[in-house]
Design an enzyme around this catalytic site. Structure first.
Site, short mmCIF file in Angstrom:
data_model
loop_
_atom_site.label_atom_id
_atom_site.label_comp_id
_atom_site.label_asym_id
_atom_site.label_seq_id
_atom_site.Cartn_x
_atom_site.Cartn_y
_atom_site.Cartn_z
N CYS A 210 -8.27 -0.27 -2.54
CA CYS A 210 -6.91 0.13 -2.93
C CYS A 210 -6.03 -1.13 -3.05
CB CYS A 210 -6.39 1.08 -1.87
SG CYS A 210 -4.62 1.14 -1.70
N SER B 142 2.95 0.63 2.22
CA SER B 142 2.61 -0.80 2.25
C SER B 142 3.86 -1.68 2.30
CB SER B 142 1.75 -1.17 1.05
OG SER B 142 2.37 -0.75 -0.13
N1 LIG Z 1 3.63 4.22 -1.34
C1 LIG Z 1 2.39 4.11 -0.61
C2 LIG Z 1 1.27 4.67 -1.48
C3 LIG Z 1 -0.08 4.53 -0.80
C4 LIG Z 1 -1.14 5.24 -1.58
O1 LIG Z 1 -0.90 5.84 -2.65
N2 LIG Z 1 -2.35 5.18 -1.04
C5 LIG Z 1 -3.47 5.87 -1.64
C6 LIG Z 1 -4.62 4.93 -1.85
S1 LIG Z 1 -4.16 3.69 -3.09
C7 LIG Z 1 -3.92 6.98 -0.70
O2 LIG Z 1 -4.04 6.76 0.49
N3 LIG Z 1 -4.17 8.17 -1.25
C8 LIG Z 1 -4.63 9.30 -0.45
C9 LIG Z 1 -6.10 9.38 -0.38
O3 LIG Z 1 -6.79 8.70 -1.17
O4 LIG Z 1 -6.60 10.13 0.48
C10 LIG Z 1 2.14 2.66 -0.25
O5 LIG Z 1 2.62 1.74 -0.94
O6 LIG Z 1 1.48 2.40 0.76
#
Ligand SMILES: N[C@@H](CCC(=O)N[C@@H](CS)C(=O)NCC(=O)O)C(=O)O
Length: 207
Positions: free
Chosen positions: A19, A72
């Site tokens: 990610c 993040s």
């Molecule tokens: N705004 C958050 C978004 C984080 C995000 O979208 N993470 C994704 C992976 S890139 C996630 O955990 N999605 C849920 C999953 O895959 O179970 C950040 O910047 O940390």
């Protein structure tokens, strides 16, 4: 028996290995050269108490004793405040506001395009590839003005840009010749020991 998160002795950063928002967070941590346990939770391999601490179940998530922090950007800002040296944010309020605006734009224009590249319909994927390539090409002259993005020192903006640039080839994004300064800037970032330390094994294999 797994150790309850709040009982872990130091800080733990839970991440996905591929990610790019996790990658920018790992990079901020590596730049601070702090001891922190980075745990990959791919394949839904979350500790049970992490699910209780993070209602959105999204990565990255940082646990620092009783503090569970997700998003993040919030994690990077916390790390920068808890370990002030070397600083990732500028000191002056106007420069800080400009840096935050740039982060907002990178997130909105490019990280959202990455989400489409990874999960979108074929037309969205093509549009996203074009948006990132064109955007970088337009900004190319700004990448040759200083060793880092508009700065003589590595900053939070470089933390955001490096994971995207590392993935350009993987995403099939070709830059025009006029964007050579972007590629040279990327090589400067990739050569940093902290950048190398920030890579998961899977990310290392992307290039
Ligand atoms: N705004 C958050 C978004 C984080 C995000 O979208 N993470 C994704 C992976 S890139 C996630 O955990 N999605 C849920 C999953 O895959 O179970 C950040 O910047 O940390």
């Amino acid at each position: 028996m797994t150790l309850a998160l709040s009982k872990r002795p130091g800080m733990t950063l839970f991440c996905y290995a591929l990610c790019c928002r996790c990658h920018r967070t790992r990079l901020a941590v590596a730049e601070k050269n702090i001891a922190i346990d980075v745990v990959d939770v791919d394949d839904g391999n979350y500790p049970e108490d992490l699910l209780e601490l993070n209602p959105y179940q999204m990565m990255p998530t940082l646990v620092d004793r009783e503090l569970a922090l997700y998003d993040s950007r919030l994690i990077i800002e916390y790390i920068d405040e808890r370990f002030p040296h070397p600083p990732l944010m500028p000191i002056d309020p106007v420069a800080r506001a400009k840096a935050r605006l740039m982060l907002y734009r990178i997130e909105r224009d490019w990280y959202c395009a990455v989400d489409k590249l990874e999960r979108g319909e074929p037309t969205e994927v093509a549009e996203a590839r074009q948006a990132i390539g064109d955007g970088l090409a337009v900004l190319a002259p700004m990448f040759s003005q200083a060793p880092y993005f508009m700065s003589s020192e590595f900053t939070i903006i470089d933390c955001y840009l490096a994971p995207l640039l590392w993935r350009l080839r993987h995403y099939g994004i070709k830059l025009p010749k006029s964007a050579l300064p972007v590629l040279k800037y990327a090589e400067r970032l990739f050569a940093r020991p902290a950048f190398q330390a920030s890579l998961s094994e899977q990310e290392r294999e992307l290039r």
